[in-house]
Motif scaffolding. Structure first.
Motif, mmCIF file in Angstrom:
data_model
loop_
_atom_site.group_PDB
_atom_site.id
_atom_site.type_symbol
_atom_site.label_atom_id
_atom_site.label_comp_id
_atom_site.label_asym_id
_atom_site.label_seq_id
_atom_site.Cartn_x
_atom_site.Cartn_y
_atom_site.Cartn_z
ATOM 1 N N ILE A 12 0.838 -1.201 0.000
ATOM 2 C CA ILE A 12 0.000 0.000 0.000
ATOM 3 C C ILE A 12 0.877 1.256 0.000
ATOM 4 O O ILE A 12 0.538 2.262 -0.634
ATOM 5 C CB ILE A 12 -0.970 -0.019 1.214
ATOM 6 C CG1 ILE A 12 -1.999 1.105 1.115
ATOM 7 C CG2 ILE A 12 -0.263 0.091 2.513
ATOM 8 C CD1 ILE A 12 -2.982 1.127 2.296
ATOM 9 N N THR A 13 2.022 1.206 0.670
ATOM 10 C CA THR A 13 2.899 2.378 0.750
ATOM 11 C C THR A 13 3.476 2.711 -0.626
ATOM 12 O O THR A 13 3.495 3.874 -1.046
ATOM 13 C CB THR A 13 4.023 2.121 1.773
ATOM 14 O OG1 THR A 13 3.417 1.842 3.036
ATOM 15 C CG2 THR A 13 4.947 3.308 1.907
ATOM 16 N N ALA A 14 3.921 1.687 -1.339
ATOM 17 C CA ALA A 14 4.439 1.905 -2.695
ATOM 18 C C ALA A 14 3.321 2.377 -3.617
ATOM 19 O O ALA A 14 3.486 3.321 -4.400
ATOM 20 C CB ALA A 14 5.058 0.611 -3.226
ATOM 21 N N TYR A 15 2.154 1.737 -3.500
ATOM 22 C CA TYR A 15 1.033 2.070 -4.388
ATOM 23 C C TYR A 15 0.559 3.504 -4.161
ATOM 24 O O TYR A 15 0.254 4.235 -5.110
ATOM 25 C CB TYR A 15 -0.123 1.079 -4.161
ATOM 26 C CG TYR A 15 -1.261 1.314 -5.118
ATOM 27 C CD1 TYR A 15 -1.222 0.793 -6.411
ATOM 28 C CD2 TYR A 15 -2.361 2.091 -4.752
ATOM 29 C CE1 TYR A 15 -2.249 1.039 -7.310
ATOM 30 C CE2 TYR A 15 -3.386 2.341 -5.653
ATOM 31 C CZ TYR A 15 -3.326 1.809 -6.928
ATOM 32 O OH TYR A 15 -4.337 2.064 -7.824
ATOM 33 N N ALA A 62 -7.546 -1.190 -1.531
ATOM 34 C CA ALA A 62 -8.583 -1.889 -2.302
ATOM 35 C C ALA A 62 -8.201 -1.937 -3.789
ATOM 36 O O ALA A 62 -8.353 -2.965 -4.454
ATOM 37 C CB ALA A 62 -9.933 -1.192 -2.115
ATOM 38 N N GLU A 63 -7.677 -0.818 -4.312
ATOM 39 C CA GLU A 63 -7.249 -0.784 -5.720
ATOM 40 C C GLU A 63 -6.073 -1.727 -5.957
ATOM 41 O O GLU A 63 -6.022 -2.436 -6.968
ATOM 42 C CB GLU A 63 -6.849 0.649 -6.114
ATOM 43 C CG GLU A 63 -8.018 1.612 -6.191
ATOM 44 C CD GLU A 63 -7.573 3.044 -6.480
ATOM 45 O OE1 GLU A 63 -8.347 3.960 -6.181
ATOM 46 O OE2 GLU A 63 -6.453 3.242 -6.994
ATOM 47 N N LEU A 64 -5.130 -1.712 -5.042
ATOM 48 C CA LEU A 64 -3.958 -2.591 -5.170
ATOM 49 C C LEU A 64 -4.383 -4.061 -5.188
ATOM 50 O O LEU A 64 -3.804 -4.874 -5.925
ATOM 51 C CB LEU A 64 -2.982 -2.314 -4.022
ATOM 52 C CG LEU A 64 -1.721 -3.172 -3.975
ATOM 53 C CD1 LEU A 64 -0.887 -3.023 -5.254
ATOM 54 C CD2 LEU A 64 -0.880 -2.800 -2.753
ATOM 55 N N MET A 65 -5.404 -4.398 -4.389
ATOM 56 C CA MET A 65 -5.867 -5.783 -4.370
ATOM 57 C C MET A 65 -6.527 -6.178 -5.692
ATOM 58 O O MET A 65 -6.490 -7.344 -6.087
ATOM 59 C CB MET A 65 -6.811 -6.023 -3.190
ATOM 60 C CG MET A 65 -6.159 -5.859 -1.825
ATOM 61 S SD MET A 65 -4.528 -6.639 -1.648
ATOM 62 C CE MET A 65 -4.954 -8.352 -1.933
#
Ligand SMILES: [Zn+2]
Ligand SMILES: [Zn+2]
Length: 341
Positions: free
Chosen positions: A153-156, A298-301
């Motif tokens: 999540i941090t990278a995204y 949520a988007e990353l998933m």
């Protein structure tokens, strides 16, 4: 249940029996942990670096990168049901403050951070809230995705913020292709048409970067700033994502940023020393990044479940938590270490 408990700073945590958490409030959710990521921040917690910021009372259970299955829900929980596979946003938030209403979860004025300031997920069960749960495809294995709850999540989040700046024809430098950086490259490749230049000291990391979407790779050998300037007609990149931000990398990152460009600080550990005249005369931006929002995760998933972002992991049983921490500290972990209670 078994849990990894920190009793004193500068001493290794202890795997021991503690009472299972139960639902108390109407929006509480207890999750049976399937995967708990082991993170450099856990080492920093043991080293006492977070003691003042978190204010946590010892002993407590560490682990802030968690995924598993819903085990028990409070009376008002309607977004997940017992048995659902979930990944957890790292901060259960209040939902009522201005930051929450803006979707800016990390700046909630009334949140907790399990694993940092309350009991975390290196345990068989974790208490969280309905607001932190992201329901996943039931076939998803929690141990495959748990580290996306923090490292991912941090990278995204940084990439997502940079997307409007990365129109076709631009260049983005990824400084550091390790645990976070290798996810950042995949997110850039999935979300933008920018030219991706990856800088790292490690040749293997650069080889991996090429397979994940890097257009150019540059060895961080002391001549890398000049190499990046060469690749960008002497201008530098519109965006530099600095996943290292220590031992001089933070100064290099600013030097690789073009006029009116943006230098995103994501790693931490050193100071940035930039003459203010350089900031005003070139209008370069220095931008901080703190984990990410619920919607970012949520988007990353969506990307992860579509196979567009993948994570390299090494798994350990909960009883081997100390081995995982030692391996991470000694640089023996390729990808991400995951505990599987
Ligand atoms: Zn972490
Ligand atoms: Zn809030």
């Amino acid at each position: 249940m078994k849990a990894v408990r920190l009793h004193a700073y500068h001493q290794q945590p202890v795997v021991q029996d503690v009472p299972e958490p139960g639902v108390k409030g109407p929006f509480d959710v207890v999750v049976k942990i399937g995967g708990a990521g082991v993170c450099r921040t856990d080492l920093h917690i043991i080293e006492e670096q977070w003691a003042e910021k978190s204010g946590v009372t010892l002993p407590y259970t560490i682990g802030h990168e968690n995924a598993g299955w819903v085990h028990e829900i409070g009376s008002a929980v309607s977004n997940v049901a017992v048995g659902d596979t979930v990944i957890l946003h790292p901060t259960p938030t209040c939902g009522l403050c201005q930051a929450c209403r803006a979707g800016d979860d990390m700046h909630c004025v009334n949140s907790t951070f399990p694993g940092i300031n309350t009991d975390g997920g290196m345990a068989e069960y974790l208490l969280t809230s309905a607001r932190a749960c992201i329901k996943l495809n039931p076939s998803t294995r929690p141990e495959d995705v748990a580290a996306l709850a923090d490292a991912g999540i941090t990278a995204y989040h940084a990439v997502r913020k940079a997307v409007p700046l990365l129109y076709p024809g631009t260049v983005c430098v990824v400084n550091g292709a390790g645990g976070l950086g290798h996810i950042g490259i995949q997110a850039l490749a999935a979300l933008t048409a920018t030219t991706i230049i990856v800088v790292d000291r490690n040749e293997d990391a650069l080889k991996l970067a090429s397979t994940l979407g890097a257009d150019h790779t540059v060895v961080a050998d002391g001549k890398h700033v000049a190499a990046v300037l060469d690749l960008t007609s002497g201008n530098g990149a519109e965006v530099v994502l600095d996943f290292v931000a220590e031992q001089g990398a933070q100064q290099d990152a600013f030097a690789m940023t073009r006029r009116a460009g943006s230098h995103f600080v994501i790693g931490y550990g050193s100071n940035i020393d930039i003459p203010t005249i350089d900031i005003i005369s070139t209008e370069r931006n220095v931008i901080g990044n703190l984990v990410g929002t619920y919607n970012d995760l949520a988007e990353l998933m969506v990307l992860a479940q579509a196979g567009k972002v993948t994570l390299h992991t090494r798994q350990y049983p909960l009883d081997a938590a100390l081995d995982a921490l030692a391996d991470l500290d000694a640089g023996r972990v390729r990808g991400r270490a995951i505990l599987t209670p």
